[in-house]
Design a protein around this motif. Structure first.
Motif, mmCIF file in Angstrom:
data_model
loop_
_atom_site.group_PDB
_atom_site.id
_atom_site.type_symbol
_atom_site.label_atom_id
_atom_site.label_comp_id
_atom_site.label_asym_id
_atom_site.label_seq_id
_atom_site.Cartn_x
_atom_site.Cartn_y
_atom_site.Cartn_z
ATOM 1 N N VAL A 1 5.506 7.889 5.522
ATOM 2 C CA VAL A 1 5.001 6.401 6.337
ATOM 3 C C VAL A 1 5.551 6.901 8.149
ATOM 4 C CG1 VAL A 1 5.735 4.653 4.736
ATOM 5 C CG2 VAL A 1 7.406 5.753 6.198
ATOM 6 N N PRO A 2 4.803 6.156 8.924
ATOM 7 C CA PRO A 2 5.158 6.616 10.179
ATOM 8 C C PRO A 2 6.542 6.591 10.880
ATOM 9 C CG PRO A 2 3.293 4.706 10.176
ATOM 10 C CD PRO A 2 4.160 4.791 8.772
ATOM 11 N N GLY A 3 7.081 7.526 11.312
ATOM 12 C CA GLY A 3 8.473 7.432 11.651
ATOM 13 C C GLY A 3 8.610 7.011 13.377
ATOM 14 N N TRP A 4 7.382 6.645 13.864
ATOM 15 C CA TRP A 4 7.474 6.190 15.189
ATOM 16 C C TRP A 4 7.549 4.666 15.278
ATOM 17 C CZ3 TRP A 4 3.415 8.602 12.899
ATOM 18 C CH2 TRP A 4 2.141 7.581 12.881
ATOM 19 N N LEU A 5 7.585 4.047 14.035
ATOM 20 C CA LEU A 5 7.335 2.314 13.894
ATOM 21 C C LEU A 5 8.710 1.806 13.288
ATOM 22 C CD1 LEU A 5 3.609 1.874 13.069
ATOM 23 C CD2 LEU A 5 4.661 1.656 15.350
ATOM 24 N N PRO A 6 9.440 0.898 14.003
ATOM 25 C CA PRO A 6 11.000 0.434 13.200
ATOM 26 C C PRO A 6 10.551 -0.349 12.034
ATOM 27 C CG PRO A 6 10.399 -0.461 15.221
ATOM 28 C CD PRO A 6 9.286 0.453 15.314
ATOM 29 N N GLU A 7 9.200 -0.836 12.001
ATOM 30 C CA GLU A 7 8.935 -1.738 10.772
ATOM 31 C C GLU A 7 9.103 -1.106 9.443
ATOM 32 O OE1 GLU A 7 4.893 -1.981 13.134
ATOM 33 O OE2 GLU A 7 7.207 -1.563 13.549
ATOM 34 N N TYR A 8 9.027 0.425 9.469
ATOM 35 C CA TYR A 8 9.098 1.237 8.255
ATOM 36 C C TYR A 8 10.512 1.502 8.149
ATOM 37 C CZ TYR A 8 4.030 0.720 8.273
ATOM 38 O OH TYR A 8 2.858 -0.236 8.082
ATOM 39 N N GLU A 9 11.374 0.916 8.512
ATOM 40 C CA GLU A 9 12.986 1.614 8.184
ATOM 41 C C GLU A 9 13.410 0.550 7.060
ATOM 42 O OE1 GLU A 9 14.064 3.906 9.719
ATOM 43 O OE2 GLU A 9 12.911 3.708 11.516
ATOM 44 N N TRP A 10 14.253 1.182 6.182
ATOM 45 C CA TRP A 10 14.729 0.387 4.891
ATOM 46 C C TRP A 10 15.363 -0.855 5.539
ATOM 47 C CZ3 TRP A 10 17.269 5.520 2.685
ATOM 48 C CH2 TRP A 10 16.111 6.084 2.200
ATOM 49 N N GLN A 11 15.355 -2.101 5.177
ATOM 50 C CA GLN A 11 16.155 -3.169 5.505
ATOM 51 C C GLN A 11 17.697 -3.119 5.042
ATOM 52 O OE1 GLN A 11 14.304 -5.177 7.390
ATOM 53 N NE2 GLN A 11 12.909 -3.628 7.126
ATOM 54 N N GLU A 12 17.905 -2.760 3.822
ATOM 55 C CA GLU A 12 19.435 -2.788 3.187
ATOM 56 C C GLU A 12 19.386 -2.129 1.954
ATOM 57 O OE1 GLU A 12 18.357 -7.401 1.598
ATOM 58 O OE2 GLU A 12 20.256 -6.858 2.921
ATOM 59 N N PRO B 1 0.715 -1.254 0.015
ATOM 60 C CA PRO B 1 -0.067 0.119 0.009
ATOM 61 C C PRO B 1 0.803 1.266 0.008
ATOM 62 C CG PRO B 1 -0.035 -0.912 2.080
ATOM 63 C CD PRO B 1 0.716 -1.945 1.437
ATOM 64 N N SER B 2 0.207 2.368 -0.515
ATOM 65 C CA SER B 2 0.977 3.691 -0.329
ATOM 66 C C SER B 2 0.706 4.050 0.931
ATOM 67 C CB SER B 2 0.297 4.684 -1.665
ATOM 68 O OG SER B 2 0.808 4.184 -2.666
ATOM 69 N N ILE B 3 -0.624 4.191 1.566
ATOM 70 C CA ILE B 3 -1.024 4.904 2.793
ATOM 71 C C ILE B 3 -1.028 3.457 3.821
ATOM 72 C CG2 ILE B 3 -2.429 6.285 3.923
ATOM 73 C CD1 ILE B 3 -3.294 7.429 1.323
ATOM 74 N N VAL B 4 -0.017 3.263 4.544
ATOM 75 C CA VAL B 4 -0.159 2.185 5.534
ATOM 76 C C VAL B 4 -1.152 2.463 6.590
ATOM 77 C CG1 VAL B 4 2.399 1.714 5.079
ATOM 78 C CG2 VAL B 4 1.688 3.063 6.880
ATOM 79 N N PRO B 5 -1.780 1.462 7.177
ATOM 80 C CA PRO B 5 -2.905 1.494 8.171
ATOM 81 C C PRO B 5 -2.624 2.312 9.446
ATOM 82 C CG PRO B 5 -2.562 -0.815 7.594
ATOM 83 C CD PRO B 5 -1.398 -0.005 6.815
ATOM 84 N N GLU B 6 -1.468 2.224 9.768
ATOM 85 C CA GLU B 6 -1.139 3.055 10.989
ATOM 86 C C GLU B 6 -1.095 4.713 10.734
ATOM 87 O OE1 GLU B 6 1.465 -0.541 11.313
ATOM 88 O OE2 GLU B 6 0.874 0.786 9.721
ATOM 89 N N MET B 7 -0.783 4.922 9.434
ATOM 90 C CA MET B 7 -0.517 6.406 8.941
ATOM 91 C C MET B 7 -2.075 6.802 8.606
ATOM 92 S SD MET B 7 0.912 9.191 8.526
ATOM 93 C CE MET B 7 2.650 8.531 8.571
ATOM 94 N N ALA B 8 -3.039 6.034 8.211
ATOM 95 C CA ALA B 8 -4.133 6.293 7.981
ATOM 96 C C ALA B 8 -5.077 6.610 9.205
ATOM 97 C CB ALA B 8 -5.114 5.315 7.215
ATOM 98 N N ALA B 9 -4.732 5.640 10.188
ATOM 99 C CA ALA B 9 -5.467 5.878 11.480
ATOM 100 C C ALA B 9 -4.891 7.154 12.343
ATOM 101 C CB ALA B 9 -5.099 4.620 12.353
ATOM 102 N N GLU B 10 -3.589 7.268 12.170
ATOM 103 C CA GLU B 10 -3.113 8.384 13.109
ATOM 104 C C GLU B 10 -2.824 9.897 12.375
ATOM 105 O OE1 GLU B 10 -2.019 8.161 16.098
ATOM 106 O OE2 GLU B 10 -1.808 6.097 16.521
ATOM 107 N N LEU B 11 -3.146 9.961 11.343
ATOM 108 C CA LEU B 11 -2.974 11.259 10.336
ATOM 109 C C LEU B 11 -3.817 12.306 10.858
ATOM 110 C CD1 LEU B 11 -1.021 12.623 8.471
ATOM 111 C CD2 LEU B 11 -2.590 11.774 6.614
ATOM 112 N N PRO B 12 -5.174 12.089 10.923
ATOM 113 C CA PRO B 12 -6.207 13.122 11.460
ATOM 114 C C PRO B 12 -5.740 13.838 12.416
ATOM 115 C CG PRO B 12 -7.346 11.394 10.452
ATOM 116 C CD PRO B 12 -5.893 10.909 10.599
ATOM 117 N N ALA B 13 -5.041 13.045 13.664
ATOM 118 C CA ALA B 13 -4.838 13.762 14.882
ATOM 119 C C ALA B 13 -3.360 14.584 14.698
ATOM 120 C CB ALA B 13 -4.403 12.749 15.771
#
Length: 861
Positions: free
Chosen positions: A508-519, A246-258
């Motif tokens: 993407v969410p900067g607070w979640l480590p799963e959205y870091e580049w792997q390599e 996805p372009s807009i990941v679920p955590e971003m869609a949920a948190e962005l309005p706030a």
């Protein structure tokens, strides 16, 4: 009705005042140069001292200003190139390094540039780290690269210390500080950043989402735009299908309005009457230096195997699209060290040939829209801190001193998260409009790029070239190559970040480590193609391969494929290509998609019942138009005005302030916005994008088309008069090359520094591309385009031809100042190799180590 105010002269006015008042300059210097220019000249038989040379260097100066340099060592060659570039282009080089270093305001003052103050541009470029990266890379160079770079720098500094001061520096009363190796690499880093990043698209989508919600975003600038067709032939596409993230990941869609700032107003209803030919408040830096740190959709190149040419020899063509300026941002030379020679072009400030040929192999470069950046939305966790993986992280703060011409220096700061600089601190427009967001860019570990360019004179086959290009780290370039053995190739080696779980065209969410580049992806496993069965390869910044056919997201937000489709259709249609026909294709000005769109817009061309006379004329011109953006075309002008109004009516109604809002202006002030134009033309007749917000009706495509053609006719009549004969594209949009002192082309300063005006042709989506910002509704000045036409047939020196958009020399009134402009636009070309010029037309000089300069007819020993 009041006419829109043309503000494009503001820079010239401010700078002229700076020259004549603030700096204490008098008009005498300007008038003296204009009356009797003292640019440096060469004399046949001249002996020029260049300290530090190991051996004498033979120099031939051609009538086109291009040099043939014969040196004994790479170091002597580099020293000579530095000296010659500085002699030809010192002010341009100095201006570009001020931009790259974030020191432009120190040179010209805090004037307005591209809708921003010079100090704002400086703050962005300084904290983006171009100079810091350059200094680090210089420190990591191997001895050979560093030795050559040092020699190049010494050649520049010899001219700075001993040569004539440019007229621009004299008018500014500005000293030229010594050049350093990091200046060259900072310019290179600036160019690569401006040409290969996509963060501006991510940021604009974030602005729209905060302003109009995620639903509004998908109407105005959708995520996941995936134009086809693709560059690679089918046989070169790697096997396997991969899920499209996805372009807009679920955590971003949920948190962005706030997280979005709560300061948005209700979007304003849009009427056609509000979009009549107004000039949105934007002032470009003439010369378009400001574009260097913005994204560009740049360049065409292609190669044909011998099976598709009349001679049986392969052909390579390259059109690098870069900011237009005078002098142009390319500089040409032929280098020879030992038995290896190379001829072509580079960017002033760089010592290597970038586009060219060595007789065995020819190569051309365009930008591949591989996604090398991500924007991370950070979640605040108290004052000056953000959340990461459930923990609180304090933002780092960096403070720098910025000099401003004519004013006191200032101290400015920017914050940094673990991902990079906080964009809210770097761009004043973003503060208060988007959540806290930081920019992450693929880091460059060393300077493998110099290894690649240094190897080019020595490659003998396309295989050798692909191997050499693999060293590239800074940019993802589309390398096309052809050799004398009939081989052709495409490759694009670079550091591609591996993303897992998101596409990369929205933050993407900067607070979640799963959205870091792997390599970064292994270079030897990146897509490539050699000797395809169809016999040709071409690129126009379009998609390389279909989405979902590579293990990680590869190229996001590619350019729309109109240029590629046009080139591909022409290349595939014949097997008797010649160098002349190839050069002719570089000048093609047809918009490929237009006839297809008219066929879809059923009823639009037949509606003549409610038109006023001028609307009827505009409709007929548009519907009868042959889709050619030629100088004499009335339909071309109507198409551009029609597209302006179509964008406004279909998209701006979703945004706060509508067409008069700051957000709409900001969105369009980017070259890549042109993709939105072509995307809009593909939308079905009843798509939501055509429905105007704030009305009770459900508008369809034809409703918007009707309003757009009426507004286009009204704009044309108000701006150009009621006689359609005055609406021709070349008349309403003349083209000329702007110098940083030249403003809008009027007045005595512009007369000296700018090129002459010629009828404009082309558009952002034609092969002969002339890019302009959609926010510029009045002048529509081509900010970028093909600064060079290069075409090489691999059958000997006579098969290498070129033309520059301008000229080799940067001294106003020099014979080689903008002397090629008409040749470049009409398709005439000049020989690339010096051996194709009559010996009697060459000026032969010698550069020697450590001796006083001797000129013929003097008594010097």
């Amino acid at each position: 009705m009041n006419q829109p105010k043309n503000k494009s002269a503001r820079w010239a006015t401010v700078l002229l005042i700076t020259m004549l008042v603030s700096s204490g300059c008098t008009l005498t210097t300007f008038l003296g140069y204009k009356r009797s220019p003292d640019f440096p000249v060469y004399m046949d038989g001249e002996v020029i001292s260049l300290p530090g040379l190991d051996q004498p260097v033979q120099l031939a100066v051609r009538p086109d200003g291009i040099y043939q340099i014969k040196a004994s060592t790479e170091r002597d060659l580099a020293r000579t190139i530095g000296y010659l570039q500085a002699r030809d282009r010192m002010f341009q080089m100095d201006l570009m390094r001020h931009v790259a270093r974030g020191e432009l305001a120190a040179l010209v003052g805090n004037v307005e540039i591209g809708g921003k103050k010079a100090l704002d541009q400086d703050k962005f470029n300084r904290f983006a780290g171009h100079l810091a990266d350059a200094r680090r890379i210089v420190g990591e160079m191997d001895d050979r690269d560093r030795t050559n770079l040092d020699a190049y720098v010494q050649g520049i500094n010899f001219w700075i210390n001993n040569g004539q001061t440019s007229i621009e520096h004299r008018l500014l009363k500005s000293d030229i500080r010594p050049w350093e190796g990091a200046d060259s690499l900072a310019i290179f880093r600036l160019l690569m950043f401006g040409l290969t990043h996509n963060y501006t698209r991510e940021v604009r989508r974030l602005l729209i989402a905060c302003d109009s919600g995620l639903d509004g975003l998908q109407r105005v600038w959708p995520t996941g735009i995936q134009f086809g067709p693709h560059i690679l032939p089918d046989e070169a596409i790697p096997p396997g299908d991969y899920p499209i993230p996805p372009s807009i990941v679920p955590e971003m869609a949920a948190e962005l309005p706030a997280l979005c700032p709560d300061n948005q107003a209700t979007p304003a209803p849009i009427q056609a009457r509000v979009v009549r030919g107004r000039q949105i408040d934007i002032t470009d830096l003439p010369g378009n230096i400001a574009l260097l740190s913005h994204s560009l959709e740049t360049s065409n190149n292609w190669v044909l195997s011998g099976d598709r040419t009349q001679s049986g020899a392969a052909i390579m063509a390259n059109d690098p699209h870069l900011p237009h300026m005078t002098p142009p941002i390319v500089w040409g030379a032929e280098h020879q060290v030992g038995d290896r020679a190379v001829a072509g072009f580079t960017v002033p400030g760089l010592p290597y040939i970038v586009f060219g040929t060595n007789g065995d192999v020819s190569w051309g470069l365009t930008i591949n829209n591989v996604d090398l950046q991500d924007v991370y939305v950070e979640k605040p966790a108290g004052p000056n801190a953000v959340e990461y993986d459930g923990q609180r992280e304090v933002l780092r703060t960096k403070t720098e001193t910025f000099e401003i011409r004519g004013e006191d220096s200032v101290r400015l700061s920017a914050r940094f998260s673990r991902h990079g600089p906080i964009l809210n601190d770097l761009d004043p427009f973003l503060a208060g409009r988007i959540p806290l967001a930081s920019l992450r860019t693929v880091p460059v570990a060393g300077f493998g790029d110099s290894h690649a360019f240094r190897a080019l004179p020595h490659v003998r086959t396309v295989t050798d070239l692909v191997d050499a290009a693999t060293a590239m780290d800074s940019a993802c370039l589309n390398w096309v190559a052809a050799d004398t053995r009939g081989n052709i190739s495409w490759s694009s080696p670079c550091l591609v970040p591996v993303r897992q779980g998101w596409l990369g065209d929205f933050p993407v969410p900067g607070w979640l480590p799963e959205y870091e580049w792997q390599e970064t992806y292994p270079k030897d496993k990146l897509p490539s193609s050699r000797n395809p069965s169809r016999g040709w390869l071409a690129t126009s910044n379009n998609r390389v391969l279909p989405i979902g056919r590579f293990p990680t997201p590869y190229d996001n937000d590619p350019s729309s494929p109109n240029r590629f489709v046009r080139i591909a259709a022409e290349l595939a249609a014949r097997t008797d290509w010649t160098i002349d026909e190839t050069a002719k294709l570089q000048l093609d000005t047809r918009i490929e998609f237009w006839p297809g769109f008219l066929a879809l817009a059923t009823g639009f061309c037949d509606n003549n019942h409610t038109d006023n006379p001028l609307t009827a004329v505009a409709r007929k011109e548009l519907c009868d138009w042959d889709a050619d953006m030629s100088a004499d075309s009335i339909g071309a002008t109507i198409y551009v005005l029609f597209a302006h109004n179509l964008l406004d009516l279909a998209l701006a109604d979703d945004l706060t302030g509508g067409t008069d809002g700051e957000l709409w202006n900001y969105l369009q002030n980017i070259a890549h916005f042109e993709t939105n134009v072509d995307w809009l033309f593909t939308r079905p007749a009843t798509a939501d994008v055509w429905d105007t917000q704030g009305t009770t009706l459900k508008e369809t495509r034809n409703d918007i088309l009707e309003a757009a053609i009426a507004a286009a006719a009204e704009t044309a009549s108000e701006r150009y008069g009621t006689d359609p004969a005055n609406w021709a594209w070349g008349h309403v949009r003349p083209f000329y090359l702007k110098h940083p002192f030249g403003g809008n082309g009027d007045g005595m300063v512009a007369e000296l520094f700018n090129s002459r005006k010629i009828p404009g042709v082309g558009a952002p989506n034609t092969v002969f591309k002339h890019q302009f910002f959609r926010s510029d509704r009045l002048e529509m000045y081509p900010t970028a385009g093909a600064v060079l036409h290069l075409v090489v047939e691999m059958n000997g020196p006579e098969g290498a031809r070129y033309a520059m958009a301008g000229g080799q020399n940067g001294w106003p009134k020099h014979p080689n100042y903008a002397d090629q402009l008409e040749l470049w636009q009409t398709g005439e070309t000049l020989p690339l190799w010096t051996s194709q010029w009559p010996e009697t037309r060459l000026i032969n000089t010698t550069l020697v180590p450590g001796r006083q300069t001797e000129r013929p007819g003097t008594d010097n020993d």
